[in-house]
Design a protein around this motif. Sequence first.
Motif, short mmCIF file in Angstrom:
data_model
loop_
_atom_site.label_atom_id
_atom_site.label_comp_id
_atom_site.label_asym_id
_atom_site.label_seq_id
_atom_site.Cartn_x
_atom_site.Cartn_y
_atom_site.Cartn_z
N HIS A 165 0.77 -1.24 -0.10
CA HIS A 165 0.14 0.03 -0.01
C HIS A 165 0.93 1.28 0.03
N ILE A 166 0.27 2.24 -0.53
CA ILE A 166 1.19 3.74 -0.24
C ILE A 166 0.99 4.05 1.05
N GLU A 167 2.26 4.26 1.67
CA GLU A 167 2.65 4.49 3.15
C GLU A 167 2.92 5.90 3.33
N HIS A 168 2.29 6.52 4.39
CA HIS A 168 2.56 7.85 4.63
C HIS A 168 3.90 8.02 5.68
N LEU A 169 4.97 8.38 5.49
CA LEU A 169 5.88 8.28 6.38
C LEU A 169 5.55 9.26 7.66
N LYS A 170 5.24 10.61 7.26
CA LYS A 170 4.71 11.22 8.32
C LYS A 170 3.24 11.08 8.13
N PRO A 171 2.27 10.69 9.35
CA PRO A 171 0.85 10.37 9.18
C PRO A 171 0.03 11.12 8.69
N LYS A 172 -1.07 10.63 7.95
CA LYS A 172 -2.16 11.57 7.20
C LYS A 172 -3.01 11.95 8.19
N SER A 173 -3.21 11.45 9.35
CA SER A 173 -4.07 11.84 10.33
C SER A 173 -4.56 13.15 10.50
N LYS A 174 -5.56 13.79 10.39
CA LYS A 174 -6.05 15.18 10.62
C LYS A 174 -6.04 15.45 12.05
N SER A 175 -6.45 14.48 13.04
CA SER A 175 -6.56 14.64 14.40
C SER A 175 -5.32 14.51 15.18
N ARG A 176 -4.30 14.02 14.64
CA ARG A 176 -2.98 13.89 15.42
C ARG A 176 -2.30 15.30 15.57
N ARG A 177 -1.61 15.53 16.73
CA ARG A 177 -1.04 16.75 16.97
C ARG A 177 0.59 16.31 17.51
#
Length: 259
Positions: A77-89
Amino acid sequence: MRYIKKQDREPDCLTKFKQEFLEGKRKEDPQWEFSKLDWDDFKNPEKAELLDVLLKEQGYICCYCGRRISISKRNSHIEHLKPKSKSRRPSYAHLVVTYSNLLASCNGYTEEQELEYEEKLKQNRDTPKLAEEFCGSKKGDWYDDNFTVSPLIENCAEYFTYTAAGQIRPANIDPIIEKAANETIIRLGLNNEKLIRVREKVIKDTLKLIDTKKFSSQELQKLIQGYDKVDNRGEYVRFCAAVLYYLKQEYSVKKKSGL
């Protein structure tokens, strides 16, 4: 883990998607930005084309563990090194379609598990979906600027060592690197027992080759150069970072001995 050299510019398929999607969204909302993108809105054919580009770029091995992955097997799958989550801080949602943040990861199971699963399906046996136990699937939303060893770091392979039993260990270079490597191993599940088992076989095959052939330092150097590049199909040897670790150790011994 081995270094991944990204292309100088993003693939055309990604540029096309971004241009067309942004144009459509800004007709409704002039302030719309990609940090608001729902990843499921990135669809084929552009999404599949991008995964293919990433796989070729990585020599068809997982960006984290180094196992074999491909489009045909649907095991990546296409992996996001730095996560794509909108809620993460802190949030890295603005990097959701940034090429330099996109890699190809395995789905958290080994080739051996795939073969066993496929055989059960052929026999019409009821079998649960394969568990996703390591790499991108295990990592989830984890990322740490200080303690994530990224495959985009040119010397990332030097952060790790390998045991003959197939385990990956932090390199004893300095305390900060050791801590980062250890945290990365844990967060990515790189010492998952199934992963260890297949890595052990590759390492033992390498050690057997070294012991049987009795290479000179010059021969080892050529062998290292061969394993350090893709073959005529554009593929790296699976778990090539572990293979190279042992070949380079043997080369160092032979070189010091003048052999």
